[in-house]
Design a protein around this motif. Structure first.
Motif: not given
Length: 360
Positions: A136-142, A184-191, A220-223
């Motif tokens: 899914s590519n839903p744009g900006d997400q909380t 992008i950060r949220t995706a990293g935090e959620l794996g 990417h280096e962070r997550y």
């Protein structure tokens, strides 16, 4: 400084020396990839409503003309795609419809949903039932929005586009680079295995491109969650009156991406939007999702190439062409939700198809 970074708590510092090194990168600094990959998908434009009005985008429709795919349409397209050997259901839509889209909100409510993300979850569940893995590519997400759908997606994505403020994003409903990076950060935090990218030619400078790529690398280096980065040229259409990037500029941008990113992160150029044959020596290793069933609804004037055309591109490069899943293979162990893992491991036709792609 990345616009709106403070508002979203983005603490990325882009090193000036790294920017200068990247600005010096050329195609001569990279090697051609040892293979090319692609995914076989169906494209499902869940809604054409969008709160943004970017001047290069033909995807969104204004209030009163925007539409929603019905659940039965989603099921029919997914079933057709599965029968055609696809593995990916690519769900796209404009960022959360704002209050102007009264009819869209009323329709969602009639179907029992209080948000487009709630409906996206239902659509992803339909795709899994019909034998496709959702991307899914839903744009900006909380965090709340992504958390609602992450477990029914094999991977997700959003184009960063640029970290710069550009006129193409201007206006009262303009895109925010800080908000994109927050997604992008949220995706990293959620794996969540994630696809992102830059859009070339919307008014950004070469320094902006370098900073955008370095911001993606830092995330990417962070997550460790970025699976591929798309380098996509803006193309002419009924709304975009600007230029399309020249070939030399596109070659340099692709080479910059390959130099900027770790080896495990793929670099993709869409073969229906760019002269891929002229970019094979610039470090691309992926041709993206290509559909034997549906159109590219974001760029409807630019048809997907047939599989035989992808094979011809790979032959010209002298490398094998490999089909992949919407989630890159290295993420399959350890990153996917139990729901998606069960789909891949299932004994039915869909599971066998997924595993055949993985073992190809």
């Amino acid at each position: 400084m990345i616009p709106d970074a403070d508002e979203y708590g983005i603490d990325l510092a882009v090193d000036d020396d790294a920017v200068e090194r990247l600005l010096a990168a050329t195609p001569a600094d990279v090697d051609p990839a040892p293979e090319l990959s692609f995914a076989r998908n169906v494209f499902l434009p869940l809604t054409t409503a969008c709160r943004y009005t970017c001047t290069y985008c033909t995807y969104y429709d204004p209030p009163g003309r925007a539409s929603l795919m019905r659940p039965e349409e989603v099921r029919e397209v997914c079933r057709t795609g599965a029968d055609a050997g696809c593995t990916e259901a690519l769900f796209t839509f404009g960022d959360d419809p704002d209050d102007r889209y009264t009819e869209i909100h009323d329709q969602l409510a009639e179907w029992g949903h209080d948000s487009i993300h709630s409906y996206l979850r239902e659509a992803c569940e339909i795709a899994l039932e019909e034998g496709l893995l959702p991307h899914s590519n839903p744009g900006d997400q909380t965090r709340e929005q992504m958390g609602l759908v992450a477990d029914v997606n094999a991977s997700m994505g959003v184009m960063l586009e640029t970290t710069a403020e550009v006129r193409a994003h201007a206006g009262p409903r303009g895109k925010s680079p800080g908000q994109r990076l927050d997604t992008i950060r949220t995706a990293g935090e959620l794996g969540v295995p994630f696809t992102t990218g830059i859009l070339v030619g919307i008014g950004e400078t070469w320094r902006d491109r370098a900073e955008s790529l370095l911001a993606i690398r830092a995330m990417h280096e962070r997550y460790g969650h970025v699976q591929e980065v798309i380098v996509q040229p803006v193309v002419g259409n009924e709304r975009w009156r600007g230029d399309t990037p020249a070939l030399d500029a596109l070659r340099r941008a692709v080479a910059m991406a390959r130099v900027a990113l770790p080896e495990e992160v793929g670099v993709q150029v869409p073969p229906n939007l760019a002269p891929v044959r002229d970019l094979l020596d610039c470090g691309i290793d992926d041709l993206g999702g290509v559909s034997p069933v549906t159109d590219d609804y974001i760029n409807p004037e630019y048809a997907w190439p047939a599989l035989r055309e992808l094979e011809s591109i790979a032959d010209e490069a002298g490398v094998p062409l490999r089909e992949r899943l919407p989630v890159y293979e290295r993420f399959v162990p350890g990153w996917l939700s139990p729901r998606v893992r069960r789909a891949i491991e299932a004994e039915g036709a869909a599971g066998r198809r997924y595993r055949a792609v993985l073992s190809d």
